[in-house]
Scaffold this motif. Structure first.
Motif, PDB file in Angstrom:
ATOM      1  N   TYR A  61       0.937  -1.094   0.054  1.00 57.00           N
ATOM      2  CA  TYR A  61       0.043  -0.023  -0.091  1.00 57.00           C
ATOM      3  C   TYR A  61       0.846   1.102  -0.066  1.00 57.00           C
ATOM      4  O   TYR A  61       2.019   1.227   0.568  1.00 57.00           O
ATOM      5  N   LEU A  62       0.499   2.350  -0.721  1.00 61.47           N
ATOM      6  CA  LEU A  62       1.255   3.634  -0.492  1.00 61.47           C
ATOM      7  C   LEU A  62      -0.118   4.647  -0.305  1.00 61.47           C
ATOM      8  O   LEU A  62      -0.967   4.714  -0.789  1.00 61.47           O
ATOM      9  N   VAL A  63       0.596   5.425   0.516  1.00 63.54           N
ATOM     10  CA  VAL A  63      -0.129   6.758   0.854  1.00 63.54           C
ATOM     11  C   VAL A  63       0.527   8.026   0.626  1.00 63.54           C
ATOM     12  O   VAL A  63       1.843   7.959   0.715  1.00 63.54           O
ATOM     13  N   GLY A  64       0.081   8.814  -0.336  1.00 62.66           N
ATOM     14  CA  GLY A  64       0.491   9.862  -0.937  1.00 62.66           C
ATOM     15  C   GLY A  64      -0.482  11.209  -0.163  1.00 62.66           C
ATOM     16  O   GLY A  64      -1.594  11.249  -0.382  1.00 62.66           O
ATOM     17  N   ASP A  65       0.035  12.361   0.240  1.00 65.89           N
ATOM     18  CA  ASP A  65      -0.316  13.493   0.724  1.00 65.89           C
ATOM     19  C   ASP A  65       0.179  14.781   0.006  1.00 65.89           C
ATOM     20  O   ASP A  65       1.454  14.620  -0.257  1.00 65.89           O
ATOM     21  N   VAL A  66      -0.500  15.673  -0.470  1.00 66.90           N
ATOM     22  CA  VAL A  66      -0.092  16.590  -1.104  1.00 66.90           C
ATOM     23  C   VAL A  66      -0.301  18.166  -0.115  1.00 66.90           C
ATOM     24  O   VAL A  66      -1.386  18.246   0.178  1.00 66.90           O
ATOM     25  N   SER A  67       0.528  18.685   0.198  1.00 67.70           N
ATOM     26  CA  SER A  67       0.541  19.886   0.948  1.00 67.70           C
ATOM     27  C   SER A  67       1.470  20.836   0.294  1.00 67.70           C
ATOM     28  O   SER A  67       2.644  20.363   0.174  1.00 67.70           O
ATOM     29  N   SER A  68       1.078  22.062  -0.074  1.00 66.85           N
ATOM     30  CA  SER A  68       1.752  23.117  -0.481  1.00 66.85           C
ATOM     31  C   SER A  68       2.531  22.580  -2.067  1.00 66.85           C
ATOM     32  O   SER A  68       3.549  22.801  -2.370  1.00 66.85           O
ATOM     33  N   ASP A  69       1.530  22.155  -2.725  1.00 66.16           N
ATOM     34  CA  ASP A  69       2.013  21.319  -4.140  1.00 66.16           C
ATOM     35  C   ASP A  69       3.322  20.564  -3.985  1.00 66.16           C
ATOM     36  O   ASP A  69       4.269  20.458  -5.033  1.00 66.16           O
ATOM     37  N   LYS A  70       3.533  19.744  -2.751  1.00 65.87           N
ATOM     38  CA  LYS A  70       4.453  18.813  -2.657  1.00 65.87           C
ATOM     39  C   LYS A  70       3.968  17.591  -2.283  1.00 65.87           C
ATOM     40  O   LYS A  70       3.050  17.536  -1.361  1.00 65.87           O
ATOM     41  N   LEU A  71       4.648  16.494  -2.739  1.00 66.52           N
ATOM     42  CA  LEU A  71       3.814  15.169  -2.658  1.00 66.52           C
ATOM     43  C   LEU A  71       4.993  14.365  -1.694  1.00 66.52           C
ATOM     44  O   LEU A  71       6.112  14.374  -1.855  1.00 66.52           O
ATOM     45  N   ARG A  72       4.353  13.793  -0.593  1.00 65.05           N
ATOM     46  CA  ARG A  72       4.980  12.768   0.289  1.00 65.05           C
ATOM     47  C   ARG A  72       4.421  11.544   0.107  1.00 65.05           C
ATOM     48  O   ARG A  72       3.079  11.218   0.348  1.00 65.05           O
ATOM     49  N   LEU A  73       5.317  10.517  -0.063  1.00 63.73           N
ATOM     50  CA  LEU A  73       4.679   9.006  -0.069  1.00 63.73           C
ATOM     51  C   LEU A  73       5.219   8.244   1.157  1.00 63.73           C
ATOM     52  O   LEU A  73       6.539   8.397   1.590  1.00 63.73           O
ATOM     53  N   LYS A  74       4.416   7.199   1.550  1.00 61.76           N
ATOM     54  CA  LYS A  74       4.981   6.196   2.614  1.00 61.76           C
ATOM     55  C   LYS A  74       4.305   4.974   2.145  1.00 61.76           C
ATOM     56  O   LYS A  74       3.176   4.862   1.592  1.00 61.76           O
ATOM     57  N   GLY A  75       4.972   4.043   2.583  1.00 63.32           N
ATOM     58  CA  GLY A  75       4.469   2.547   2.129  1.00 63.32           C
ATOM     59  C   GLY A  75       4.160   1.844   3.399  1.00 63.32           C
ATOM     60  O   GLY A  75       4.638   2.063   4.511  1.00 63.32           O
ATOM     61  N   PHE A  76       3.363   0.745   3.071  1.00 62.09           N
ATOM     62  CA  PHE A  76       2.887  -0.089   3.850  1.00 62.09           C
ATOM     63  C   PHE A  76       2.618  -1.673   3.751  1.00 62.09           C
ATOM     64  O   PHE A  76       2.591  -1.671   2.420  1.00 62.09           O
ATOM     65  N   PHE A  77       2.759  -2.349   4.505  1.00 63.54           N
ATOM     66  CA  PHE A  77       2.826  -4.050   4.158  1.00 63.54           C
ATOM     67  C   PHE A  77       1.601  -4.411   4.562  1.00 63.54           C
ATOM     68  O   PHE A  77       0.896  -4.098   5.615  1.00 63.54           O
ATOM     69  N   LYS A  78       1.232  -5.435   3.843  1.00 65.59           N
ATOM     70  CA  LYS A  78      -0.013  -6.635   4.383  1.00 65.59           C
ATOM     71  C   LYS A  78       0.637  -7.359   5.447  1.00 65.59           C
ATOM     72  O   LYS A  78       1.826  -7.762   5.354  1.00 65.59           O
ATOM     73  N   GLY A  79      -0.153  -8.180   6.068  1.00 66.23           N
ATOM     74  CA  GLY A  79      -0.025  -9.291   6.933  1.00 66.23           C
ATOM     75  C   GLY A  79       0.513  -8.812   8.467  1.00 66.23           C
ATOM     76  O   GLY A  79       0.589  -7.512   8.730  1.00 66.23           O
ATOM     77  N   LYS A  83       8.294  -9.653  11.563  1.00 63.77           N
ATOM     78  CA  LYS A  83       9.362  -8.914  10.880  1.00 63.77           C
ATOM     79  C   LYS A  83       8.965  -7.665  10.333  1.00 63.77           C
ATOM     80  O   LYS A  83       9.841  -6.821  10.221  1.00 63.77           O
ATOM     81  N   ILE A  84       7.783  -7.281  10.461  1.00 69.25           N
ATOM     82  CA  ILE A  84       7.205  -6.250   9.888  1.00 69.25           C
ATOM     83  C   ILE A  84       7.074  -5.221  11.140  1.00 69.25           C
ATOM     84  O   ILE A  84       6.199  -5.544  11.872  1.00 69.25           O
ATOM     85  N   ASN A  85       7.490  -3.801  11.046  1.00 67.25           N
ATOM     86  CA  ASN A  85       7.330  -3.036  12.108  1.00 67.25           C
ATOM     87  C   ASN A  85       5.817  -2.410  12.300  1.00 67.25           C
ATOM     88  O   ASN A  85       5.112  -2.773  11.107  1.00 67.25           O
ATOM     89  N   LEU A  86       5.365  -2.177  13.416  1.00 73.25           N
ATOM     90  CA  LEU A  86       3.973  -2.062  13.730  1.00 73.25           C
ATOM     91  C   LEU A  86       3.617  -0.663  12.734  1.00 73.25           C
ATOM     92  O   LEU A  86       2.468  -0.933  12.258  1.00 73.25           O
ATOM     93  N   ASP A  87       4.412   0.317  12.843  1.00 73.49           N
ATOM     94  CA  ASP A  87       4.134   1.405  11.989  1.00 73.49           C
ATOM     95  C   ASP A  87       4.280   1.319  10.634  1.00 73.49           C
ATOM     96  O   ASP A  87       3.833   2.209   9.611  1.00 73.49           O
ATOM     97  N   LYS A  88       4.465   0.159   9.855  1.00 74.42           N
ATOM     98  CA  LYS A  88       4.614  -0.232   8.628  1.00 74.42           C
ATOM     99  C   LYS A  88       3.364  -1.368   8.113  1.00 74.42           C
ATOM    100  O   LYS A  88       3.566  -1.594   7.031  1.00 74.42           O
ATOM    101  N   ARG A  89       2.675  -1.437   8.937  1.00 77.57           N
ATOM    102  CA  ARG A  89       1.454  -2.510   8.557  1.00 77.57           C
ATOM    103  C   ARG A  89       0.367  -1.779   8.122  1.00 77.57           C
ATOM    104  O   ARG A  89       0.003  -0.570   8.406  1.00 77.57           O
ATOM    105  N   VAL A  90      -0.515  -2.566   7.339  1.00 80.48           N
ATOM    106  CA  VAL A  90      -1.578  -1.886   6.747  1.00 80.48           C
ATOM    107  C   VAL A  90      -2.758  -1.429   7.657  1.00 80.48           C
ATOM    108  O   VAL A  90      -3.491  -0.602   7.521  1.00 80.48           O
ATOM    109  N   GLU A  91      -2.602  -1.952   8.894  1.00 82.76           N
ATOM    110  CA  GLU A  91      -3.689  -1.440   9.871  1.00 82.76           C
ATOM    111  C   GLU A  91      -3.641  -0.337  10.551  1.00 82.76           C
ATOM    112  O   GLU A  91      -4.390   0.343  11.069  1.00 82.76           O
ATOM    113  N   THR A  92      -2.280   0.195  10.209  1.00 86.73           N
ATOM    114  CA  THR A  92      -1.843   1.484  10.938  1.00 86.73           C
ATOM    115  C   THR A  92      -2.001   2.769   9.929  1.00 86.73           C
ATOM    116  O   THR A  92      -1.828   3.704  10.152  1.00 86.73           O
TER     117      THR A  92
END
Length: 164
Positions: A61-79, A83-92
């Motif tokens: 999963y990718l989350v992108g937000d646009v603020s002041s005409d700048k894009l910030r992207l963050k990725g998340f994993f399923k499962g 081995k997957i950090n809590l802050d990188k899981r899809v539930e968060t």
């Protein structure tokens, strides 16, 4: 420095190949994504083309937000693997949107439809406390030490308390 030079985005990788197939699907570098959320029409192919890094291909999963005409992207994993950090899981993802994005900011969520196989590097099975076993020669003579050890002994003498 002119305003055009200041507004120029520093790109550390080649621009991505972004194709908006439909309002529900987008193809980025031959990987197909489903648009889960496109709040306030945040999905802009030109910004995504400049900002998308091939490193983000590994996320589900990718989350992108646009603020002041700048894009910030963050990725998340399923499962739910440990081995997957809590802050990188899809539930968060929802927590990330409420806590890290400005209120009312335009954002989008993309779900990868391309299955990925992530190679986990093989770990060295040798534990830190294990020592290699040395072979001993039981049939041979015992080697004598060439250095002699000095033996020290201490003697505690009683004090002579007699007056002379």
């Amino acid at each position: 420095m002119s305003n055009q030079e200041e507004n120029k985005v520093k790109v550390r990788h080649a621009p991505a190949d972004v194709v908006l197939v439909s309002p529900e699907f987008v193809v980025i570098n031959q990987l197909k994504y489903r648009v889960v959320t496109n709040y306030r029409n945040a999905l802009d192919s030109e910004l995504l083309k400049l900002k998308f890094d091939p490193f983000l291909d590994k996320y589900d999963y990718l989350v992108g937000d646009v603020s002041s005409d700048k894009l910030r992207l963050k990725g998340f994993f399923k499962g739910t693997s440990n081995k997957i950090n809590l802050d990188k899981r899809v539930e968060t993802i929802e927590d990330y949107i409420y806590e890290y994005l400005n209120p009312g900011v335009a954002f989008f969520v993309l779900e990868s439809l391309t299955p990925k196989k992530i190679k986990v590097p093989a770990r060295n099975k040798k534990r830190h406390n294990e020592q290699p076993v040395k072979k001993t020669n039981l049939t041979g003579k015992v080697a004598e030490k060439t250095t002699k050890r000095r033996r020290h002994s201490f003697v505690i003498k009683k004090r002579d308390t007699s007056e002379s």
